[in-house]
Design an enzyme around this catalytic site. Structure first.
Site, short mmCIF file in Angstrom:
data_model
loop_
_atom_site.label_atom_id
_atom_site.label_comp_id
_atom_site.label_asym_id
_atom_site.label_seq_id
_atom_site.Cartn_x
_atom_site.Cartn_y
_atom_site.Cartn_z
N HIS A 154 -21.26 -11.95 -6.84
CA HIS A 154 -22.26 -10.88 -6.86
C HIS A 154 -22.56 -10.38 -5.46
O HIS A 154 -22.69 -9.19 -5.23
CB HIS A 154 -23.54 -11.36 -7.56
CG HIS A 154 -23.53 -11.08 -9.02
ND1 HIS A 154 -22.76 -11.81 -9.90
CD2 HIS A 154 -24.15 -10.13 -9.77
CE1 HIS A 154 -22.93 -11.31 -11.12
NE2 HIS A 154 -23.76 -10.29 -11.06
N LYS A 160 -28.41 -16.80 -19.10
CA LYS A 160 -29.53 -17.50 -19.72
C LYS A 160 -30.71 -17.44 -18.77
O LYS A 160 -30.53 -17.47 -17.55
CB LYS A 160 -29.16 -18.95 -20.04
CG LYS A 160 -28.83 -19.79 -18.81
CD LYS A 160 -28.78 -21.27 -19.11
CE LYS A 160 -28.20 -22.05 -17.95
NZ LYS A 160 -29.17 -22.75 -17.13
#
Lengths: 307, 186
Positions: B39, B104
């Site tokens: 990322h 999650k």
């Protein structure tokens, strides 16, 4: 049962007029490093693929307790996954953890054929390479992976006797990230401790993969409280603190409060947010009240062996 | 009562609009795995105006790094890592075309704002069931940042991967809704 020697243990005590049991327990034993490496390797592969019977039993019991339909579905998948992982020798979770070890080394052991720590690291290296376990350890600043999942975090205690106990605990990053320590004032008392524990678990929400096991360490110093909290995670799930009734009571109350939070399995809502709250404690400084909360996801992995 | 959607990638805006927080999804098609360092690299490339190694348009990222693939298998164990660590980078990726995320845990208000503004969706996968999840993966291809090892970007082809809509494009958050519903009030 830890044997406390009454005389200074020596190899030559074999000639003394002592009973055979004492002689056996005090006898200096040699343990070869290769045996330690092999044991560590086996433990980490087993821990990562074979979920403990206590955790499974607790998940089964939770399934009967859970009222939310999605919560029950999540618990069913967790149980099914443990079965698939065990049968196919696949890791239960892709995060096969940082290798944490607790070593209890009898003072009458002589490690031969190498260096104890190096032997342990080699066991970790072999387990993660040959067991197809994920290498998740990196330099904290460059984030460069060390490629072999070492170094491990190794806690060594010297104890009485001539046995070597190795506890292997692969610890996942997600639940470790939700853990914390706090230095409370003595005035905060039991209520203050309970508040910290509940706040940490509630703030974590779905992040650490509930249902979680909450390890709590009270007392000692900052680092000792953290070690107590981690050791609390090794207690069989469902067993209360047997040394101090006050702690057993606190465990029960915290377990109740956390499971009233509504977070539920995978954070999707329900009654089962924690499988257990385990507290360990030791005395602390008159000025301090250290509290550490170590959160463990439902993939609560640890295996041990006594050599 | 929640609905179950059978979805095939690429995600289009009509499909995204039909999803509500709490809906079950069986996702089939291609998604990219990317987590922490990947990322950062994608974000920094966008900052510098460079071409990315993956096409973000309508893409879905799965915050995951699988365990090594044993012989005879498609992939090792795989499952979601905690999403909040990607929050800082996510709005920029959404601005540049990202439409789905699988992970999650809670997200930041900035991520929620971006999913709302651009019509993106955050799916929850169950953590810690990675041997089971691996059965939904039919193909794996390494596409970028190979040096990151498990954290490299892989294109994985899923078949009927069970997910749940956590944040829909209307700004609803399933975690908050579920907790409100199940929390014991005194």
């Amino acid at each position: 049962m830890v044997f406390v020697p009454v005389t200074c243990p020596r190899v030559t005590t074999m000639d003394c007029n002592m009973d055979k049991d004492i002689q056996e327990k005090n006898r200096l034993r040699r343990i070869d490093c290769r045996r330690i490496t092999a044991a560590v390797k086996k433990l980490f592969i087993e821990a990562n693929t074979d979920l403990g019977a206590d955790v499974l039993a607790s998940l089964q019991a939770s399934l009967r307790k859970e009222e939310s339909a999605i919560g029950r579905q999540v618990l069913e998948k967790i149980i099914e996954n443990a079965d698939v992982a065990c049968r196919s020798k696949m890791p239960i979770c892709q995060d096969t953890g940082l290798a944490v070890l607790f070593i209890e080394m009898g003072q009458d052991i002589h490690v031969v054929g190498g260096d104890l720590r190096k032997a342990i690291e080699e066991g970790v290296r072999q387990a993660y390479a040959e067991g197809f376990l994920r290498k998740s350890i990196c330099d904290p600043l460059s984030r460069k992976n060390t490629q072999d999942n070492t170094p491990a975090v190794i806690h060594i205690d010297i104890v009485a006797g001539n046995r070597l106990k190795i506890i292997a605990m692969p610890k996942g990053g997600g639940s470790e990230n939700m853990s914390a320590a706090q230095m409370l004032t003595p005035a905060a008392g039991i209520e203050g401790i309970k508040k910290v524990v509940v706040e940490k678990v509630l703030a974590a929400g779905a992040n650490p993969c509930p249902p979680v096991i909450v390890g709590v360490g009270i007392g000692g110093t900052l680092e000792q409280a953290c070690i107590l909290a981690k050791k609390a995670l090794l207690r069989p799930v469902g067993e209360e603190n047997k040394t101090d009734e006050r702690l057993a009571q606190m465990e029960k109350e915290l377990f109740g409060s956390i499971n009233e939070s509504g977070i539920g399995p995978a954070g999707l809502g329900g009654r089962v947010t924690a499988l257990a709250v385990n507290i360990e404690m030791m005395p602390c400084h008159i000025a301090s009240l250290p509290v550490a909360v170590n959160i463990q996801c439902h993939v609560a992995r640890h295996k041990e062996v006594i050599i | 009562m929640s609905t179950t959607h059978q979805i095939q990638t690429p995600l289009n805006s009509e499909v995204i609009a039909s999803l509500h927080a709490g809906d079950m999804v069986l996702l089939s098609g291609d998604v990219y795995t990317a987590r922490d360092v990947a990322h950062r690299r994608l974000y920094e490339s966008l900052e510098r105006g460079e071409k990315l190694p993956i096409d973000l348009k309508t893409a879905i990222v799965f915050y995951a790094a699988p365990s090594p693939t044993p012989p005879g298998r498609v992939i090792g164990s795989i499952g979601p890592t905690t999403s909040y660590r990607m929050d800082f980078f996510t709005p920029k990726l959404i601005e540049n075309g990202l439409r789905g995320m699988i992970g999650k845990g809670n997200r930041s208000p900035e991520v929620l704002t971006a999913t709302n503004k651009y019509g993106a969706v955050y799916f929850g996968a169950i953590g810690g069931i990675a041997a089971l999840t691996a059965q939904c993966i039919k193909k794996v291809e390494l596409v970028a940042y190979e040096d990151l090892g498990p954290e490299a970007i892989r294109k994985i082809t899923m078949e009927n991967m069970p997910l749940i809509v956590v944040h829909d494009a209307r700004g609803n958050d399933l975690y908050a809704i579920a907790r409100g519903q199940w929390c014991v009030k005194h």
